[in-house]
Design a protein around this motif. Structure first.
Motif, PDB file in Angstrom:
ATOM      1  N   PHE A   1      35.622  39.463  40.605  1.00  0.00           N
ATOM      2  CA  PHE A   1      35.871  38.753  39.603  1.00  0.00           C
ATOM      3  C   PHE A   1      35.393  37.352  39.794  1.00  0.00           C
ATOM      4  O   PHE A   1      36.033  36.806  40.672  1.00  0.00           O
ATOM      5  CB  PHE A   1      37.061  38.743  39.276  1.00  0.00           C
ATOM      6  CG  PHE A   1      37.537  37.980  38.005  1.00  0.00           C
ATOM      7  CD1 PHE A   1      37.272  38.588  36.788  1.00  0.00           C
ATOM      8  CD2 PHE A   1      38.381  36.804  38.107  1.00  0.00           C
ATOM      9  CE1 PHE A   1      37.538  37.659  35.751  1.00  0.00           C
ATOM     10  CE2 PHE A   1      38.614  36.007  36.886  1.00  0.00           C
ATOM     11  CZ  PHE A   1      38.311  36.570  35.601  1.00  0.00           C
ATOM     12  N   TRP A  46      25.207  32.865  40.633  1.00  0.00           N
ATOM     13  CA  TRP A  46      26.231  33.841  39.874  1.00  0.00           C
ATOM     14  C   TRP A  46      26.435  33.518  38.713  1.00  0.00           C
ATOM     15  O   TRP A  46      26.373  34.513  37.704  1.00  0.00           O
ATOM     16  CB  TRP A  46      27.327  33.805  40.739  1.00  0.00           C
ATOM     17  CG  TRP A  46      27.706  34.628  42.066  1.00  0.00           C
ATOM     18  CD1 TRP A  46      27.293  33.973  42.926  1.00  0.00           C
ATOM     19  CD2 TRP A  46      27.930  36.024  42.194  1.00  0.00           C
ATOM     20  NE1 TRP A  46      27.540  34.794  44.313  1.00  0.00           N
ATOM     21  CE2 TRP A  46      28.013  36.120  43.641  1.00  0.00           C
ATOM     22  CE3 TRP A  46      28.193  36.931  41.506  1.00  0.00           C
ATOM     23  CZ2 TRP A  46      27.992  37.216  44.369  1.00  0.00           C
ATOM     24  CZ3 TRP A  46      28.725  38.297  41.988  1.00  0.00           C
ATOM     25  CH2 TRP A  46      28.561  38.235  43.702  1.00  0.00           C
ATOM     26  N   PHE A  47      25.891  32.346  38.091  1.00  0.00           N
ATOM     27  CA  PHE A  47      26.052  32.012  36.716  1.00  0.00           C
ATOM     28  C   PHE A  47      24.897  31.235  36.266  1.00  0.00           C
ATOM     29  O   PHE A  47      24.999  31.015  34.802  1.00  0.00           O
ATOM     30  CB  PHE A  47      27.489  31.061  36.353  1.00  0.00           C
ATOM     31  CG  PHE A  47      28.681  31.816  36.853  1.00  0.00           C
ATOM     32  CD1 PHE A  47      29.313  32.305  35.629  1.00  0.00           C
ATOM     33  CD2 PHE A  47      29.308  31.729  38.044  1.00  0.00           C
ATOM     34  CE1 PHE A  47      30.483  32.975  35.806  1.00  0.00           C
ATOM     35  CE2 PHE A  47      30.461  32.604  37.956  1.00  0.00           C
ATOM     36  CZ  PHE A  47      31.089  33.051  36.981  1.00  0.00           C
ATOM     37  N   GLY A  83      34.300  29.081  33.901  1.00  0.00           N
ATOM     38  CA  GLY A  83      33.257  30.441  33.602  1.00  0.00           C
ATOM     39  C   GLY A  83      34.180  31.352  34.723  1.00  0.00           C
ATOM     40  O   GLY A  83      34.596  31.267  35.766  1.00  0.00           O
ATOM     41  N   ALA A  84      33.846  32.604  33.858  1.00  0.00           N
ATOM     42  CA  ALA A  84      34.329  33.800  34.795  1.00  0.00           C
ATOM     43  C   ALA A  84      33.849  35.082  34.193  1.00  0.00           C
ATOM     44  O   ALA A  84      33.480  35.158  32.962  1.00  0.00           O
ATOM     45  CB  ALA A  84      35.949  33.882  34.566  1.00  0.00           C
ATOM     46  N   LYS A  85      33.643  35.970  35.124  1.00  0.00           N
ATOM     47  CA  LYS A  85      33.031  37.278  34.688  1.00  0.00           C
ATOM     48  C   LYS A  85      33.420  38.701  35.740  1.00  0.00           C
ATOM     49  O   LYS A  85      33.499  38.079  36.952  1.00  0.00           O
ATOM     50  CB  LYS A  85      31.619  37.418  34.236  1.00  0.00           C
ATOM     51  CG  LYS A  85      30.875  36.848  35.508  1.00  0.00           C
ATOM     52  CD  LYS A  85      29.269  36.943  35.246  1.00  0.00           C
ATOM     53  CE  LYS A  85      28.462  36.355  36.156  1.00  0.00           C
ATOM     54  NZ  LYS A  85      26.980  35.883  35.509  1.00  0.00           N
ATOM     55  N   LEU A  86      33.919  39.756  35.271  1.00  0.00           N
ATOM     56  CA  LEU A  86      34.106  40.760  36.060  1.00  0.00           C
ATOM     57  C   LEU A  86      32.793  41.482  36.009  1.00  0.00           C
ATOM     58  O   LEU A  86      32.214  41.934  34.899  1.00  0.00           O
ATOM     59  CB  LEU A  86      35.116  41.857  35.395  1.00  0.00           C
ATOM     60  CG  LEU A  86      35.550  42.906  36.332  1.00  0.00           C
ATOM     61  CD1 LEU A  86      36.659  42.358  37.339  1.00  0.00           C
ATOM     62  CD2 LEU A  86      36.501  43.826  35.142  1.00  0.00           C
ATOM     63  N   MET A  87      32.455  41.835  37.390  1.00  0.00           N
ATOM     64  CA  MET A  87      30.857  42.502  37.362  1.00  0.00           C
ATOM     65  C   MET A  87      30.848  43.151  38.843  1.00  0.00           C
ATOM     66  O   MET A  87      31.603  42.849  39.561  1.00  0.00           O
ATOM     67  CB  MET A  87      29.649  41.479  37.092  1.00  0.00           C
ATOM     68  CG  MET A  87      29.963  40.341  38.336  1.00  0.00           C
ATOM     69  SD  MET A  87      28.660  38.946  38.058  1.00  0.00           S
ATOM     70  CE  MET A  87      27.213  39.943  38.822  1.00  0.00           C
ATOM     71  N   PRO A  96      33.813  46.181  41.267  1.00  0.00           N
ATOM     72  CA  PRO A  96      33.796  44.834  40.525  1.00  0.00           C
ATOM     73  C   PRO A  96      34.348  43.925  41.143  1.00  0.00           C
ATOM     74  O   PRO A  96      35.312  44.307  42.133  1.00  0.00           O
ATOM     75  CB  PRO A  96      34.593  45.404  39.365  1.00  0.00           C
ATOM     76  CG  PRO A  96      35.197  46.624  39.443  1.00  0.00           C
ATOM     77  CD  PRO A  96      34.442  47.443  40.554  1.00  0.00           C
ATOM     78  N   MET A  98      34.159  33.458  39.667  1.00  0.00           N
ATOM     79  CA  MET A  98      34.715  32.286  38.690  1.00  0.00           C
ATOM     80  C   MET A  98      34.104  30.916  39.092  1.00  0.00           C
ATOM     81  O   MET A  98      33.692  30.652  40.457  1.00  0.00           O
ATOM     82  CB  MET A  98      36.221  32.349  39.147  1.00  0.00           C
ATOM     83  CG  MET A  98      37.165  33.471  38.669  1.00  0.00           C
ATOM     84  SD  MET A  98      38.621  33.295  39.307  1.00  0.00           S
ATOM     85  CE  MET A  98      38.378  33.715  41.049  1.00  0.00           C
TER      86      MET A  98
END
Ligand code: GTP
Ligand code: MG
Length: 136
Positions: free
Chosen positions: A71, A130-131, A34-38, A69, A73
């Motif tokens: 990143f 976070w996820f 999983g990964a996201k820029l936030m 931001p 993961m």
């Protein structure tokens, strides 16, 4: 099989080293789950760093991690929690060896490019934070 939470901090995003960092973990043989820029809220940052709440640098830490931001993961693999910490290098810049992420990219304690969970308990807690629970 183990999972860990890793995060490129705002200084690493700014320096455009996300690709280099992802590449290192892929080459080592870990799997990105999983990964996201936030941009993290103050509330999330305070929960993430709750263990440091009483430290004098807590305010600075939260301000920094929410300053741009990140990143975030989730990585999976054999012994990934411990091995990712080794790949990151030591927290203190004078102790982080060349070849490690911090040793290659960072010179300061407060702006040290990457975060990684330090135990199974913190990995589970941080992935959930976070996820959400489905990735834990
Ligand atoms: P993280 O992966 O970010 O949790 O780093 P760490 O596990 O290697 O270190 P630790 O959890 O002990 O500290 C969390 C973060 O707080 C560190 O990565 C540093 O960026 C920051 N930090 C630690 N000590 C100090 C300090 O004395 N002053 C400031 N400004 N920041 C600090
Ligand atoms: Mg830590």
């Amino acid at each position: 099989i183990e999972k860990t939470f890793l995060m490129v901090k705002p200084d690493g995003v700014e320096r455009q080293v996300i690709g280099d960092i992802v590449d290192r973990f892929e080459r080592r043989g870990f799997e990105l789950k999983g990964a996201k820029l936030m941009v993290a809220s103050k509330e999330l940052a305070e929960k993430h760093y709750a263990e440091h709440a009483e430290r004098p640098f807590f305010g600075e830490l939260v301000d920094f991690i929410t300053s741009g931001p990140v990143f975030a993961m989730v990585w999976e693999g054999e012994n990934v929690i411990k091995l990712a910490r080794t790949m990151m290098g030591a927290t203190k810049p004078e102790d982080s060896n060349p070849g490690t992420i911090r040793g290659d990219f960072a010179t300061t304690l407060s702006h040290n490019i990457i975060h990684g969970s330090d135990s199974l308990a913190s990995a589970e807690r941080e992935i959930g934070l976070w996820f959400g629970s489905e990735l834990v």
